[in-house]
Design an enzyme around this catalytic site. Structure first.
Site, short mmCIF file in Angstrom:
data_model
loop_
_atom_site.label_atom_id
_atom_site.label_comp_id
_atom_site.label_asym_id
_atom_site.label_seq_id
_atom_site.Cartn_x
_atom_site.Cartn_y
_atom_site.Cartn_z
N LYS A 83 0.76 -0.87 0.07
CA LYS A 83 0.32 -0.07 0.14
C LYS A 83 1.24 0.90 -0.04
O LYS A 83 1.37 1.64 0.77
CB LYS A 83 -0.94 0.20 1.37
CG LYS A 83 -1.86 0.66 1.06
CD LYS A 83 -3.48 0.01 2.69
CE LYS A 83 -4.32 0.96 1.93
NZ LYS A 83 -5.09 0.78 3.59
O1 G3P Z 1 -8.47 1.67 4.85
C1 G3P Z 1 -9.00 3.08 5.15
C2 G3P Z 1 -9.66 3.40 6.34
O2 G3P Z 1 -8.97 2.69 7.36
C3 G3P Z 1 -9.42 4.94 6.54
O3 G3P Z 1 -11.06 4.42 7.76
O4 G3P Z 1 -12.78 5.78 9.00
O5 G3P Z 1 -10.09 6.44 9.36
O6 G3P Z 1 -11.63 7.03 7.58
P1 G3P Z 1 -10.98 6.20 8.33
#
Ligand code: G3P
Length: 219
Positions: A83
């Site tokens: 990633k």
């Molecule tokens: O895969 C990306 C994810 O973990 C981010 O999520 O809720 O931190 O925007 P969030």
């Protein structure tokens, strides 16, 4: 649509992998930090639980540093996906990793133009963060619709749209309707997806009727 679990919590991964509906796992530096464990150990353990793509994110900000970090990560397991952030150095690293035959997940995507560049770099997956766009008062799902529509115009693009920053079951439903290839879903949202009050009440009624009938038959 493929369903990936968005967590580095190996106990959650064991629990939900047992459902038989998980195709892969995504992690990021915040999720790894939250696990409190050594990065490489967590990735290796996840690869032993889920037989599918497991995203492990580099933390270098220059292409050479990303490539240096990617090499031992990719060597952990054939299912490891590298990633990288959607920045110019990340595009450089993605291009080189693609040349080397290493699969990539280009992350922190917030525009269709960024997604076009990720595809041009040969990304295996691109991760648009829809929840964070919603947080900004935008409609994150519109980005998914744009990217899916743009990619469909160019079959030569091999990049899969991996919907990330999923916050609700509605996000998953809309991602499927939009034709996204993958949604990466926090464990709590999977629970939300599977449950419905009418399922619970209907099952209770079936079992009560069954029990009553058995009682009558046995009396
Ligand atoms: O895969 C990306 C994810 O973990 C981010 O999520 O809720 O931190 O925007 P969030």
């Amino acid at each position: 649509m493929q369903i990936f679990l968005d967590t580095a919590d190996v106990e959650d991964i064991r629990t939900y992998a047992a459902w038989g509906v998980i195709d892969g796992v995504t992690t990021n530096p915040s999720l790894i930090a939250k696990s409190g464990r050594i990065f490489e150990d967590v990735i290796a353990e996840i690869c032993g639980i889920v037989d599918g793509p497991v995203s492990a994110e580099v933390t270098a900000l220059d292409a050479d540093g990303m490539l240096a970090q990617a090499e031992p990560l990719a060597a952990l397991h054939p299912n490891v996906i590298i990633k990288v952030p959607l920045i110019p150095e990340g595009l450089k690293a993605t291009k080189e990793l693609t040349r080397r035959g290493v699969k990539t997940n280009v992350t922190l995507c917030f525009s269709a133009n960024q997604a076009l560049l990720a595809a041009k770099a040969g990304a295996t997956y691109v991760s648009p963060f829809i929840g964070r766009l919603d947080d900004q008062g935008e409609r994150g799902m519109a980005l998914i619709e744009d990217i899916v529509r743009a990619y469909r115009n160019y079959p030569a693009f091999g990049t899969q749209v991996l919907v990330a920053s999923v916050r609700t079951g509605e996000h998953v439903r809309e991602a499927a309707l939009a034709g996204a290839h993958v949604a990466t879903i926090p464990p709590a949202i999977l629970d939300e997806m599977v449950r419905h009050d009418l399922t619970d009440s209907g099952l209770a009624a079936f079992l009560a009727d069954w029990k009553n009938a058995r009682t009558a038959a046995d009396s």
